[in-house]
Design an enzyme around this catalytic site. Structure first.
Site, mmCIF file in Angstrom:
data_model
loop_
_atom_site.group_PDB
_atom_site.id
_atom_site.type_symbol
_atom_site.label_atom_id
_atom_site.label_comp_id
_atom_site.label_asym_id
_atom_site.label_seq_id
_atom_site.Cartn_x
_atom_site.Cartn_y
_atom_site.Cartn_z
ATOM 1 N N ASP A 44 147.452 95.558 67.248
ATOM 2 C CA ASP A 44 146.281 96.066 66.521
ATOM 3 C C ASP A 44 146.514 97.535 66.193
ATOM 4 O OD1 ASP A 44 143.181 94.652 66.603
ATOM 5 O OD2 ASP A 44 143.375 96.711 65.849
ATOM 6 N N GLY A 49 139.380 97.315 65.283
ATOM 7 C CA GLY A 49 139.399 96.757 66.646
ATOM 8 C C GLY A 49 139.171 97.857 67.679
ATOM 9 N N ASP A 75 150.803 98.377 63.129
ATOM 10 C CA ASP A 75 150.053 98.166 61.891
ATOM 11 C C ASP A 75 150.761 97.099 61.053
ATOM 12 O OD1 ASP A 75 148.921 98.599 59.251
ATOM 13 O OD2 ASP A 75 148.163 100.489 60.062
ATOM 14 N N TYR A 163 138.602 91.058 47.791
ATOM 15 C CA TYR A 163 138.867 90.399 49.071
ATOM 16 C C TYR A 163 139.280 88.943 48.858
ATOM 17 C CZ TYR A 163 137.792 88.198 53.550
ATOM 18 O OH TYR A 163 137.853 87.453 54.706
ATOM 19 N N VAL A 191 131.904 83.749 60.277
ATOM 20 C CA VAL A 191 132.117 83.751 61.727
ATOM 21 C C VAL A 191 131.176 84.768 62.388
ATOM 22 C CG1 VAL A 191 133.858 83.871 63.549
ATOM 23 C CG2 VAL A 191 134.562 83.362 61.191
HETATM 24 C C1 UD1 Z 1 131.899 86.733 55.225
HETATM 25 C C2 UD1 Z 1 132.990 87.502 55.939
HETATM 26 C C3 UD1 Z 1 134.272 87.315 55.220
HETATM 27 C C4 UD1 Z 1 134.531 85.825 55.146
HETATM 28 C C5 UD1 Z 1 133.411 85.136 54.382
HETATM 29 C C6 UD1 Z 1 133.610 83.633 54.325
HETATM 30 C C7 UD1 Z 1 132.258 89.405 57.254
HETATM 31 C C8 UD1 Z 1 131.943 90.865 57.274
HETATM 32 N N1 UD1 Z 1 132.631 88.914 56.051
HETATM 33 O O1 UD1 Z 1 131.624 87.309 53.937
HETATM 34 O O2 UD1 Z 1 135.323 87.964 55.908
HETATM 35 O O3 UD1 Z 1 135.760 85.583 54.577
HETATM 36 O O4 UD1 Z 1 132.207 85.386 55.081
HETATM 37 O O5 UD1 Z 1 132.518 83.008 53.743
HETATM 38 O O6 UD1 Z 1 132.181 88.733 58.256
HETATM 39 N N2 UD1 Z 1 123.533 90.332 54.049
HETATM 40 C C9 UD1 Z 1 122.216 90.743 54.117
HETATM 41 N N3 UD1 Z 1 121.929 91.851 54.866
HETATM 42 C C10 UD1 Z 1 122.889 92.551 55.539
HETATM 43 C C11 UD1 Z 1 124.245 92.116 55.451
HETATM 44 C C12 UD1 Z 1 124.525 91.009 54.681
HETATM 45 O O7 UD1 Z 1 121.324 90.139 53.521
HETATM 46 O O8 UD1 Z 1 122.540 93.541 56.209
HETATM 47 C C13 UD1 Z 1 123.827 89.110 53.270
HETATM 48 C C14 UD1 Z 1 124.902 89.283 52.229
HETATM 49 O O9 UD1 Z 1 124.378 89.774 51.039
HETATM 50 C C15 UD1 Z 1 125.412 87.830 52.113
HETATM 51 C C16 UD1 Z 1 125.236 87.277 53.522
HETATM 52 O O10 UD1 Z 1 124.306 88.135 54.171
HETATM 53 O O11 UD1 Z 1 124.595 87.084 51.237
HETATM 54 C C17 UD1 Z 1 126.524 87.263 54.316
HETATM 55 O O12 UD1 Z 1 127.118 88.533 54.198
HETATM 56 P P1 UD1 Z 1 128.325 89.008 55.148
HETATM 57 O O13 UD1 Z 1 127.970 88.757 56.565
HETATM 58 O O14 UD1 Z 1 128.724 90.371 54.736
HETATM 59 O O15 UD1 Z 1 129.451 87.947 54.831
HETATM 60 P P2 UD1 Z 1 130.106 87.410 53.465
HETATM 61 O O16 UD1 Z 1 130.070 88.428 52.392
HETATM 62 O O17 UD1 Z 1 129.539 86.055 53.209
#
Ligand code: UD1
Length: 336
Positions: A44, A49, A75, A163, A191
């Site tokens: 890492d 991390g 890295d 991404y 996750v």
């Molecule tokens: C996530 C993962 C990404 C993975 C993908 C697979 C993370 C940070 N990102 O992306 O690595 O490949 O799932 O589907 O784990 N939201 C809110 N309020 C907040 C934060 C987020 O409403 O404070 C919403 C976002 O707009 C989105 C949803 O929650 O609609 C999920 O967002 P987020 O947890 O950032 O994950 P993804 O963008 O789906």
């Protein structure tokens, strides 16, 4: 949870390399593999991390299990570090990545350096070292917006963020380089679980909401709350990685890894608030709305039957069980 996994590992001790070992998913892999009597070398760069994650991952292990762990601070953007990590290993689990969709828009070059160049460095090091299998974290983000369809692995890919472009590129490289290495790409859904960094604005929604709620702040919902996601507990992702590593299949396979059930953000928040009240006796703050986030997928729902059939993967934590453990960790700092 470790029982069915140990079946595949009975009588075998492999040497596993884990990138992102001090991160969220990586540290759970370290913990489970050491508990299963395996040899683990982790790497890492501590960009996201932490040593705390590694301490937590190893604190319940026996001295004998702990002795089988080696850590390299390095890295994935440095090919030499990747070669040092992969030397003499049987299996490589590549988890290190810049995981955030918004961060990939803010810094697409860094996204490319970590999620494409870094990926390639690890893959080439795995090949050069003669490893037998390579499992990597891909993402459901590669599908883009599939509408309300349930997506199978053969659905067309339509990345909507830097991404997602990087993860799709990783899959294409895997296709090209899979001649003498078994490669599995795990398209993770969302996750969550203990050790998901609650302090980073780039972290997953559940960790951000729980840390806000714990501080008496309102969780922010981007959009109308009707985006859907399949939230998968981290221990089930560990299960998928181990089963994919032991699977001998085609040279490169991709698998959807989730629970097979999606919820809206509004439903997610109401389960979190309910569990929080049950556990603490306090009322959690209500959500507040903010504009939709750039690059966000509207609906995410994937079919997991390929992983169920080919890997014998079975999600063991439903949303309530996973949240229950996650809330315990976030609120009471207990590992779940
Ligand atoms: C996530 C993962 C990404 C993975 C993908 C697979 C993370 C940070 N990102 O992306 O690595 O490949 O799932 O589907 O784990 N939201 C809110 N309020 C907040 C934060 C987020 O409403 O404070 C919403 C976002 O707009 C989105 C949803 O929650 O609609 C999920 O967002 P987020 O947890 O950032 O994950 P993804 O963008 O789906």
């Amino acid at each position: 949870m470790l029982e069915p996994l140990s079946q595949g590992l009975i009588g075998s001790r492999f040497r596993w390399a884990i990138t992102g070992a001090a991160g969220f998913v990586g540290s759970h892999l370290v913990e489970s593999l050491l508990a299963l009597g395996q040899e683990v070398v982790g790497m890492d760069n501590f960009l996201s991390g932490s040593t705390k994650n590694l301490e937590e991952a190893t604190e319940k292990l026996t001295d004998d299990q702990r002795r089988r762990f080696t850590f390299i601070e390095g890295d994935i953007r440095n090919p030499e570090d990747c070669l040092a990590l992969c030397r003499g290993v049987d299996i490589v689990l590549h988890q290190a990545a810049l995981v955030s969709v918004p961060r990939s828009f803010e810094d697409p070059l860094l996204n490319n350096q970590c999620n494409v160049d870094g990926f390639l460095n690890v893959l080439l090091a795995a090949k050069k070292s003669g490893a037998r299998s390579f499992v990597y974290a891909s993402s459901a983000a590669v599908y883009g917006d599939g509408g309300e369809k349930i997506l199978t692995e053969d659905a067309s890919l339509n990345p909507k963020s830097p991404y997602a472009v990087a993860k799709m590129t990783d899959e294409l490289y895997s296709q090209v380089f899979a001649s003498d290495l078994n490669i599995a790409g795990l398209r993770y859904m969302n996750v969550y679980g203990p050790r998901q960094d609650p302090t980073s604005p780039y972290s997953g929604v559940i960790s951000i909401w729980l840390s806000r709620i714990a501080q008496g702040q309102q969780p922010v919902i981007f959009g109308d709350g009707k985006n859907t996601r399949d939230f998968i507990y981290v221990k089930d992702v560990v299960q998928a990685n181990i089963k994919a590593a032991l699977f001998k299949g085609e040279k490169h396979e991709v698998f959807n890894i989730g629970t097979g059930h999606s919820v809206t953000l509004l439903d997610l928040l109401s389960v979190i608030r309910e569990l929080y009240s049950e556990k603490t006796g306090k009322v959690a703050p209500e959500g507040t709305f903010a504009p939709f986030r750039e690059g966000d997928i509207r609906y995410s729902k994937a079919d997991i039957s390929k992983a169920e059939k080919m890997l014998n993967y079975k999600p063991t934590y439903d949303l309530r069980e996973g949240l229950d453990r996650t809330i315990d960790w976030f609120i009471f700092q207990r590992t779940g």
